[in-house]
Design an enzyme around this catalytic site. Sequence first.
Site, PDB file in Angstrom:
ATOM      1  CE  LYS A   1       2.463 -14.287  -6.725  1.00 46.83           C
ATOM      2  NZ  LYS A   1       2.527 -14.811  -5.329  1.00 46.83           N
TER       3      LYS A   1
ATOM      4  CD  GLU B   1       4.234   0.883  -5.105  1.00 42.73           C
ATOM      5  OE1 GLU B   1       5.394   1.303  -4.859  1.00 42.73           O
ATOM      6  OE2 GLU B   1       3.570   0.211  -4.318  1.00 42.73           O
TER       7      GLU B   1
ATOM      8  CB  CYS C   1       6.922   0.704  -0.898  1.00 45.75           C
ATOM      9  SG  CYS C   1       5.246   1.281  -1.250  1.00 45.75           S
TER      10      CYS C   1
ATOM     11  CD  GLU D   1      11.989  -0.711  -0.371  1.00 44.57           C
ATOM     12  OE1 GLU D   1      10.919  -0.104  -0.220  1.00 44.57           O
ATOM     13  OE2 GLU D   1      12.204  -1.487  -1.326  1.00 44.57           O
TER      14      GLU D   1
END
Length: 473
Positions: A169, A244, A280, A378
């Site tokens: 997906k 992750e 990331c 973040e």
Amino acid sequence: MDFEKLYIDGQWVPGASGQFIEVENPAERRIFARVPRGNAEDVDKAAKAAHKALPAWSALPLAQRIALMEKFLTIFKSQEDDLIDITIKELGSPYSFTKSSQVEYQYVRTRSYIDLAPKVPMVEKMACSTTYREPVGVIGCITPWNYPLGQVIQKIIPALLMGNTVILKPSQHTPLSSYYLADAFEKADFPKGVFNLVTGRGGEVGDALSSHPLVDMISFTGSTSGGITVGKRALESVKHISLELGGKSPYVILPAASHDYTDPIHICFNSIFLNSGQTCTAFSRLLVPENEKETIEKQLVKIAAEYTVGDPTDHTVKLGPVSSLQQYKKISEYIQKGMDEGARLLLGGLPQSPDKGYYIAPTIFTDVKNDMTIAQDEIFGPVLCVIPYKDEDDAVRIANDVRYGLNAGVFGPKEKAIALAHRIQAGNVYINASPRDTEAPFGGYKESGLGREGGIYGMIEFTQQKALFDSGK
């Protein structure tokens, strides 16, 4: 390429809902494609197909799986021009970065997995037993939008080589490049049901994958909050999970006698500004010696001029737009928050109107305190926080004072840099100008995730152990 179908059980089929998700070009704010809005019915079909294909695929000798993957890689490489074009359109990443990092590096990753597969320790002899590694089963792979090929390759290639079957997906924002992968698997004659592609929203397809009884493992890359949601749902049926997740990575510059910080600044800028900061592992916190702060600030401003923003099809542009209006608004809110909290703008600031594309210029805050929101959250945009430190102990304290632990970097005399790197709580630490190693494990500490991707360790994630007690007595 027909983007309006799903790939299930070796067939291109309509989505069960008959509904679609539009894909926008963020540089032009123009809808240019659409994909099926998959649902639980589509996931069920894919899971049954993957489950049915699993026994034969897992029993196939590794050499034959590798031969098929070699064929896939040849076709994958032949798609390069199309993949560059579609990635620029769906993500907005500039041509040069798209070509080198978004596309060509994925050939390197695929080749690395193929070469390492025979070296995975599938059988280990012990004193009175033998331990075997076997495939986990049907793997649900849920991937993000920021590296639409890279994050997919990191999951599906090792999973398939280790004898698992896959349901992918991709992100609803950047699903189109995955269609080329499905096409390559089909042309490489992979057996039906081994690879399946179901597009759709995370709350529909992702949730259905995470709870489906025939799915044995979920491999997820995305935000920490998203990973927690997926993980909870997957653990309701005790699935294997690999997550992750987010990062707020520190980059520590040690004092230089020459007072020339050109090299580490380029390394930091390449990390936080290329891909418009939507990485990331981006070095989003730059830790500098307190007594060198003014010198470094001047060099930051000078070098930042090299990082041009503009049309991503222009081969000279370094930064394109951010990926969506949602990203544009989120990053803008963080820039405003930084100003409100008292950080000083060294460069950039609030972007102009998004009417002609979601462009945000490189933004640098200085005089940042590590407890500020912009130093803890973040942001996932081209926003750098410059934080001064007093000494090495202070640098380590600041580096570790976040809930994440995905990536870090240290630049300075090698032995000092290595010693400091050992004290940073992160799954990966780059020393000076060291390149990335595809054989190394990738993953984080703390809220940056569970498990590892890349190299042999990333392949082991898609296996489970069985011990046979065979002493003969």
